[in-house]
Design an enzyme around this catalytic site. Structure first.
Site, PDB file in Angstrom:
ATOM      1  N   SER A 142      -5.666   2.025  -1.098  1.00 53.70           N
ATOM      2  CA  SER A 142      -7.059   1.727  -1.408  1.00 53.70           C
ATOM      3  C   SER A 142      -7.204   0.220  -1.604  1.00 53.70           C
ATOM      4  O   SER A 142      -6.235  -0.464  -1.941  1.00 53.70           O
ATOM      5  CB  SER A 142      -7.478   2.448  -2.689  1.00 53.70           C
ATOM      6  OG  SER A 142      -8.714   1.987  -3.173  1.00 53.70           O
ATOM      7  N   TYR A 155      -6.164   4.017 -12.097  1.00 52.01           N
ATOM      8  CA  TYR A 155      -6.276   4.338 -10.668  1.00 52.01           C
ATOM      9  C   TYR A 155      -5.752   3.191  -9.815  1.00 52.01           C
ATOM     10  O   TYR A 155      -4.956   3.396  -8.886  1.00 52.01           O
ATOM     11  CB  TYR A 155      -7.726   4.640 -10.300  1.00 52.01           C
ATOM     12  CG  TYR A 155      -7.925   4.845  -8.819  1.00 52.01           C
ATOM     13  CD1 TYR A 155      -7.463   5.994  -8.196  1.00 52.01           C
ATOM     14  CD2 TYR A 155      -8.545   3.874  -8.037  1.00 52.01           C
ATOM     15  CE1 TYR A 155      -7.625   6.186  -6.825  1.00 52.01           C
ATOM     16  CE2 TYR A 155      -8.713   4.044  -6.679  1.00 52.01           C
ATOM     17  CZ  TYR A 155      -8.249   5.205  -6.071  1.00 52.01           C
ATOM     18  OH  TYR A 155      -8.392   5.370  -4.716  1.00 52.01           O
TER      19      TYR A 155
END
Length: 247
Positions: A142, A155
């Site tokens: 990501s 995250y």
């Protein structure tokens, strides 16, 4: 002709979002796909869609946080199709919260899926790939593994982890053994993830981000591109984000 034609690709997190779009895309290019996730109803629907379009697919209910579940998945793929040519390590969980909320349950869920799940999948496919002298591992990271945004500390840390293991794999099993190791780092994608955020403030931040989101299908195109390469070429890292995303 696509180099994915006839190749067997295992895809985790394949019941929705990027995983489902990737399975459909690879199957449309003549690839054989084995879909892995926990939701059998969704997996069945996607496999049916692929087969009705003339593709070849099957599924195996899988919990990536459990090592034995990944081993069972790979054994199923090998028993069904005789081999595993590629792994798309995609199952992931994004749960936003501020540090002051001390959302330990959410932290543990992300670590279990985004870190342990990736390691379990790699451990399940790598020995056979090394034995056969070829294979492709694509880890879905990501842009959060490049930049830490608001309410996304844990995250982002899991995505930095994925970046680290991908580079290590490339230098070791890629350079030394010819295994093609790739990573894709998407920006904001509308996969329904915002609705899964438990923390109220985190959910609001996620829903705001989704206003500029791109589609899972656009990421699936990049996955197919990365995997559809000759043995002497590896697409190491692709970063894709909405044009209006400023990080």
């Amino acid at each position: 002709m696509s180099k994915l034609k006839g190749a067997v690709t295992v895809i985790t997190g394949a019941s929705s979002g990027i995983g489902a779009a990737t399975a459909i895309k690879i199957a449309s290019l003549g690839g054989v796909v084995v879909l892995a996730a926990r939701n059998e109803e969704k997996l069945q629907a996607i496999v049916t869609q692929i087969k009705e379009a003339g593709g070849e697919a099957s599924y195996h209910i899988t919990d990536v946080s459990k090592r034995e579940s990944l081993q069972s998945l790979v054994q199923f793929a090998e028993a069904t199709y005789g081999k595993v040519d590629a792994l798309v390590n995609n199952a992931g969980l994004m749960l936003f919260s501020d540090w002051k909320d001390v959302a330990i349950d959410d932290w543990e869920k992300m670590i279990s899926t985004n870190i342990q799940g990736y390691l379990n999948a790699i451990a399940a496919v790598l020995p056979k790939m090394l034995d056969q002298g070829h294979g492709k591992i694509l880890n879905m990271s990501s842009v959060a593994g490049l930049h830490v945004g608001a309410s996304s500390g844990v995250y982002s840390a899991t995505k930095f982890f994925i970046r680290g293991i991908t580079e290590s794999l490339r230098k070791e099993v890629g350079v030394q053994n010819g295994i093609q190791v790739s990573m894709i780092s998407p920006g904001v994608i509308d996969t329904g993830w915002a609705d899964k955020v438990n923390d109220e403030a985190g959910r609001e931040a996620a829903q705001k981000l989704n206003e500029i989101a791109i589609t899972p299908e656009q990421i699936a195109d990049a996955v197919a591109y990365a995997l559809d390469q000759p043995a002497n070429l590896t697409v190491n890292d692709i970063v894709i984000h909405p044009t209006k995303q400023d990080w």
